[in-house]
Scaffold this motif. Structure first.
Motif, PDB file in Angstrom:
ATOM      1  N   THR A  91      68.533  61.521   4.841  1.00  0.00           N
ATOM      2  CA  THR A  91      67.320  61.552   4.019  1.00  0.00           C
ATOM      3  C   THR A  91      66.565  60.234   4.113  1.00  0.00           C
ATOM      4  O   THR A  91      65.337  60.219   4.213  1.00  0.00           O
ATOM      5  CB  THR A  91      67.691  61.833   2.549  1.00  0.00           C
ATOM      6  N   ARG A  92      67.287  59.123   4.110  1.00  0.00           N
ATOM      7  CA  ARG A  92      66.653  57.800   4.202  1.00  0.00           C
ATOM      8  C   ARG A  92      66.144  57.497   5.604  1.00  0.00           C
ATOM      9  O   ARG A  92      65.295  56.632   5.775  1.00  0.00           O
ATOM     10  CB  ARG A  92      67.648  56.699   3.798  1.00  0.00           C
ATOM     11  N   ASN A  93      66.674  58.174   6.600  1.00  0.00           N
ATOM     12  CA  ASN A  93      66.336  57.908   8.006  1.00  0.00           C
ATOM     13  C   ASN A  93      65.944  59.207   8.701  1.00  0.00           C
ATOM     14  O   ASN A  93      66.654  59.689   9.585  1.00  0.00           O
ATOM     15  CB  ASN A  93      67.536  57.262   8.708  1.00  0.00           C
ATOM     16  N   PRO A  94      64.807  59.779   8.343  1.00  0.00           N
ATOM     17  CA  PRO A  94      64.449  61.108   8.861  1.00  0.00           C
ATOM     18  C   PRO A  94      64.191  61.155  10.363  1.00  0.00           C
ATOM     19  O   PRO A  94      64.229  62.234  10.950  1.00  0.00           O
ATOM     20  CB  PRO A  94      63.182  61.466   8.079  1.00  0.00           C
ATOM     21  N   ASN A  95      63.957  60.019  11.003  1.00  0.00           N
ATOM     22  CA  ASN A  95      63.706  60.003  12.444  1.00  0.00           C
ATOM     23  C   ASN A  95      64.953  59.664  13.256  1.00  0.00           C
ATOM     24  O   ASN A  95      64.865  59.443  14.463  1.00  0.00           O
ATOM     25  CB  ASN A  95      62.578  59.026  12.774  1.00  0.00           C
ATOM     26  N   LEU A  96      66.095  59.616  12.594  1.00  0.00           N
ATOM     27  CA  LEU A  96      67.374  59.383  13.267  1.00  0.00           C
ATOM     28  C   LEU A  96      68.221  60.630  13.022  1.00  0.00           C
ATOM     29  O   LEU A  96      68.830  60.784  11.969  1.00  0.00           O
ATOM     30  CB  LEU A  96      68.073  58.136  12.717  1.00  0.00           C
ATOM     31  N   PHE A  97      68.249  61.526  13.994  1.00  0.00           N
ATOM     32  CA  PHE A  97      68.974  62.785  13.838  1.00  0.00           C
ATOM     33  C   PHE A  97      70.471  62.539  14.004  1.00  0.00           C
ATOM     34  O   PHE A  97      70.947  62.225  15.099  1.00  0.00           O
ATOM     35  CB  PHE A  97      68.491  63.811  14.866  1.00  0.00           C
TER      36      PHE A  97
END
Length: 184
Positions: A124-130
């Motif tokens: 959630t805090r890092n939406p661009n890190l799948f």
């Protein structure tokens, strides 16, 4: 206790070994009797993760290409064999060391709780890190997290509109440092 935590949270980026993280092999520093205490938050084969993230974008990109040699056959292989990006990144997060946060001590149990809370909200805090693989190890001396992720962006103007880019993924989340190495 807060002093130990505030001065001893460490993170490092590694090359990653999902087989090690999933305990498909047991290294010499692992107490296999405690492996049942580990947490597997998520796991997906990296190829499946690439298909989920990029197949539609690659299809759109390929449909726009007039010259067949510019079409992308396998996006994972394109990234794996290229020099611009890595297929994935791993971050290892640990609080303290074997002396002050040993996995079998009350402090180690506190570290487990803190790392668990950290992991629960990481995506959630890092939406661009799948995150395609994440594991908390309690079977080594010090509790620690292995988080394997694919950094990606959408709405790209170059190449497929959804593509791998650590620098741009971090920039979208507010982390900019000028050069690629400074941002990362």
């Amino acid at each position: 206790m807060n002093e130990i935590i505030s001065r001893s949270i460490s993170a490092m980026f590694g090359e990653g070994s999902v087989n090690h993280n999933r305990r498909e092999f047991i290294a010499s520093n692992v107490d296999s009797s405690r492996t049942v205490l580990n947490h597997e938050y998520t796991y997906m084969d990296i190829h499946d993760a690439y298909h989920q993230l990029f197949d539609e974008a690659v299809k759109r990109y390929n449909n726009d290409q007039k010259r067949p040699e510019r079409r992308i056959k396998d996006y994972y292989e394109k990234i794996r064999t290229g020099k611009q990006e890595k297929t994935f990144y791993e971050v290892i997060i640990q609080i303290g060391n074997k002396d002050d946060m040993n996995a079998q001590s009350p402090n180690g149990q506190l570290a487990e709780k803190i790392l668990d809370e950290y992991m629960q909200t990481f995506q959630t805090r890092n939406p661009n890190l799948f995150v395609y693989s994440a594991h908390l190890h309690m079977d080594e001396e010090t509790p620690h997290l292995h988080i394997d992720f694919i950094p990606y962006i959408t709405e790209s103007k170059r190449g497929p509109d959804t593509r791998v880019s650590l620098k741009q993924a971090l920039a979208k989340q507010g982390f900019t440092g000028g050069t690629r190495s400074n941002t990362e």
